[in-house]
Design a protein around this motif. Sequence first.
Motif, short mmCIF file in Angstrom:
data_model
loop_
_atom_site.label_atom_id
_atom_site.label_comp_id
_atom_site.label_asym_id
_atom_site.label_seq_id
_atom_site.Cartn_x
_atom_site.Cartn_y
_atom_site.Cartn_z
N HIS A 163 -11.42 23.46 -28.19
CA HIS A 163 -12.61 22.65 -28.44
C HIS A 163 -12.42 21.85 -29.69
O HIS A 163 -12.99 20.81 -29.84
N GLY A 164 -11.66 22.31 -30.59
CA GLY A 164 -11.46 21.56 -31.82
C GLY A 164 -10.26 22.06 -32.55
O GLY A 164 -10.34 22.49 -33.68
N PRO A 165 -9.08 22.10 -31.95
CA PRO A 165 -7.92 22.64 -32.57
C PRO A 165 -7.44 21.75 -33.69
O PRO A 165 -7.93 20.66 -33.90
N ASP A 166 -6.40 22.20 -34.34
CA ASP A 166 -5.93 21.45 -35.48
C ASP A 166 -5.49 20.06 -35.12
O ASP A 166 -5.66 19.13 -35.86
N GLY A 168 -6.81 18.10 -33.05
CA GLY A 168 -7.96 17.20 -33.03
C GLY A 168 -8.56 17.03 -34.38
O GLY A 168 -8.85 15.94 -34.82
N HIS A 169 -8.72 18.11 -35.11
CA HIS A 169 -9.39 18.03 -36.39
C HIS A 169 -8.56 17.27 -37.39
O HIS A 169 -9.03 16.37 -38.06
N ASP A 170 -7.32 17.67 -37.54
CA ASP A 170 -6.53 17.07 -38.59
C ASP A 170 -6.28 15.61 -38.35
O ASP A 170 -6.25 14.81 -39.25
N ALA A 171 -6.09 15.27 -37.08
CA ALA A 171 -5.84 13.86 -36.82
C ALA A 171 -7.01 13.01 -37.23
O ALA A 171 -6.85 11.95 -37.80
N HIS A 172 -8.18 13.51 -37.02
CA HIS A 172 -9.35 12.73 -37.38
C HIS A 172 -9.74 12.95 -38.81
O HIS A 172 -10.58 12.25 -39.34
N ALA A 173 -9.15 13.89 -39.45
CA ALA A 173 -9.41 14.05 -40.86
C ALA A 173 -8.50 13.19 -41.69
O ALA A 173 -8.50 13.22 -42.88
N GLY A 174 -7.70 12.43 -41.07
CA GLY A 174 -6.89 11.47 -41.79
C GLY A 174 -5.44 11.84 -41.87
O GLY A 174 -4.66 11.18 -42.52
N GLY A 407 -9.24 22.09 -42.48
CA GLY A 407 -9.75 21.61 -41.19
C GLY A 407 -11.23 21.84 -41.00
O GLY A 407 -11.81 21.34 -40.03
N GLU A 408 -11.88 22.58 -41.94
CA GLU A 408 -13.30 22.88 -41.78
C GLU A 408 -14.15 22.31 -42.91
O GLU A 408 -15.33 22.65 -43.02
N THR A 409 -13.58 21.46 -43.75
CA THR A 409 -14.36 20.86 -44.82
C THR A 409 -15.46 19.98 -44.25
O THR A 409 -15.39 19.55 -43.09
N THR A 410 -16.44 19.71 -45.08
CA THR A 410 -17.54 18.84 -44.63
C THR A 410 -17.00 17.49 -44.18
O THR A 410 -17.42 16.95 -43.14
N LEU A 411 -16.06 16.93 -44.93
CA LEU A 411 -15.49 15.63 -44.57
C LEU A 411 -14.77 15.69 -43.23
O LEU A 411 -14.95 14.82 -42.37
#
Length: 826
Positions: A163-166, A168-174, A407-411
């Motif tokens: 649902h939200g693996p690294d 996905g998260h990291d790519a969109h976190a920059g 990967g779980e920061t607010t940003l």
Amino acid sequence: MPDPLRLDLPLLLPDAPDERDACVTRLTDALAATTGVEEAHVVPAEGGRPAQLCLHYDPAVVALPRLRRTAEAAGTAITARYGHVLWPADGLGHQRRARTVTERLQQTPGVVEAEANATGPIRIEFDREATSEADLRRALADLGVTVDAPEPPADDDHTGHDHGPDEGHDAHAGHGHAGAHDHAHGGIFGERTELVFAVLSGVCVGLGWTLDTVTEVAEAVPLALYVGAYAFGGWFTVKEAWESIRAGRFEIDFLMLVAAAGAAALGEWFEGGLLLFLFSIGHALEGYAMGRARRAIEALGELAPATARVRREGVEAEVPVGNLRVGDTVVVRPDERIAADGVVAVGTSAVDQAPVTGESVPVDKRPVDDLDAALADAEALAPEHRVFAGTLNGSGALDVVVTKPAGETTLARVVQMVAEAETERSPTQRFTDRFEKVFVPSVLALVVGLLFAWVVVDETFAQSFYRAMAVLVAASPCALAIATPSAVLSGVARAGRSGVLVKGGGPLEALGGLTAIAFDKTGTLTEGRPRVTDVIPADGATEAELLEAVVAVERLSEHPLARAVVRDLADRTTGEVPAEDLQSVTGHGVRARLGDEAVEVGKPALFTLDGGTPAPDALLDRDRQLKADGRSTMLVRRGDRFLGVVGLMDTPRASAKAVIQKLHALGIETTIMISGDAQVVADSVARAVGIDEARGDLLPDDKVAAIQALRRRGEVAMVGDGVNDAPAMANATVGIAMGAAGSDVALETADVALMADDLSRLPFAVGLSRTTRRIIRQNLWMSLGMVAFLVPATLFGLGIGPAVALHEGSTLVVVANALRLLAYRE
């Protein structure tokens, strides 16, 4: 019947983003079919508690331990079977291409749901028993789409729940999408291949026309140039038309190719080449414009630094932010960006939080008093103790203890949610998609009919054919296809830059159509903590006597009102004589000794207990007046003398009155406050801030009923903190949470999240959404109006060249109009 079994949903489906996820429905359906289970449903998150699975069961049929194991096993099975990915992707330069990719993915075996967006990520839900991530990547590669996310380990394709693996998260976190392409189809010129091909097509058309018009070269030369224009201008158009036909759609690309082929068949090579040049250059410029909106969102993810300076066992070292652990101490120097969400342990500074919360003024930060207690409940801390990844430190050095991994920061969560929002279609976009499915085949049918106009009209077949091709160009709804998504994306991007998280086109459009807004009182319209508002001495007493007695006694109490008295009044008294022997009289107040005298602080009834002397009538009148104005009061007696009364109130926010005025000016017809406090308190706050209607003494269920009643009268938003207001927010047209940067629950439950605890962001959000709705309508009228003008114009003789120029021009005007939202100001 026993109490129902409740299990925390995150424990059963650890990666499900929220209770609305399809896997949650699968879980409840599976358990509802279990023998002995009478009902299975989900209780929404509330008050800091996560969403829960609630099972009503018959203990005579199924025992509680067995039911618990069954639920856990079902959750594990669903987690293992269904995967969700959110991948940044290149190769989707415009919305028509994205629709084709979406439909091709939905036809792929094992894909349960797919949604591609021209400017954002691809979201796919898939059945691991039928396909894998590797298969999906290959399917996308066959469609010319490059996934910009790291490959999972080889054995990860069939384990875990994405649902939200690294990736996905990291790519969109920059970390995975930095430097994303503007409009990447790929080719010999890389990401600019389509633009280069379009320019070359234009060069060929221009040279061919010049040579054909002003020179006497052989006809073969300009013809060769026109053929070159067809080749360069039609290269990507042919590829996309073929993909759309394979997906079972007749897209605009196909219509343009038919028109260009028809022009060539008539020997009108110049007009056909011009059509393909303008169409391809329009595609390229459309991709560039949409890329601008996408980069505005991606810029959020690039704010967080890639490394952090960590102090472990007294030694400082630079480490990648992905290696940070909860509990690490990050050293932040002056003028550096903060690398992680955390708690300030050492140092003071002012931090610019605008990238995350939208606050225009830096926020002062200072250390917590008790670090262990702070880490145990970081979300409960005051803003001056918390910092967020991606924010900019000021002139002071800080030691920050990490409370969340990278990967779980607010940003990271905001960027991920914005990425998910890009894949959500607005109601208008869904309407235009349905309209196109009917409109394009209708255009083809009309064109086929026009091909036989020569049978009933005195003209040649060539003339009928030419007119049919011109109508084909005129009726192609290019501008319509891009009208809504370009505006929605620009609106979401502009909101995100100002600390307002809008979760998709649906909430964005709905927010602009509100007729009423309901507010929670405590912490929304008010500061959320009581303050001393009145200090009134009794006849014959002085303010100094009153202050000395009440502060001395309340220093011994832990009651919230007592802490407010000490906080607000301690600096107005010397406090030379401490109180002692505090006694609490439940429901009435407190008693203590101050020197040789007894001091009592509390309600009027406190002084008449056991036959005591009541307060003077004049003082009781003042007490009643304060209560009528919404104050909480405490009378004070020292020895035999009444010293006076102190009034406290959860005071309205300084910005609340101006906010309500701005909302009315924006067209909000009704503002309502719903509160659990007494009606008199609610009325007092409503009068102070200008709220139209106040409803007090409401339980949580009453708030839900109030929102449902308001919805029957029109579209209504509910504004709260996203925690104890979650049920009411869920029943509103739009749920708006304040202070979401400090609350994971608020981020998850709200449709719109004001990242800062700043009510003044609400008129900005409403104004932006109303402007977005207006621009969407303008774009729709412009695109449909151009079609309505061009179709009869071409029927009565307008040529292909002018038709395509006006057609493509309207597309670019629509995109430019949508991009105005990126510069929106209040």
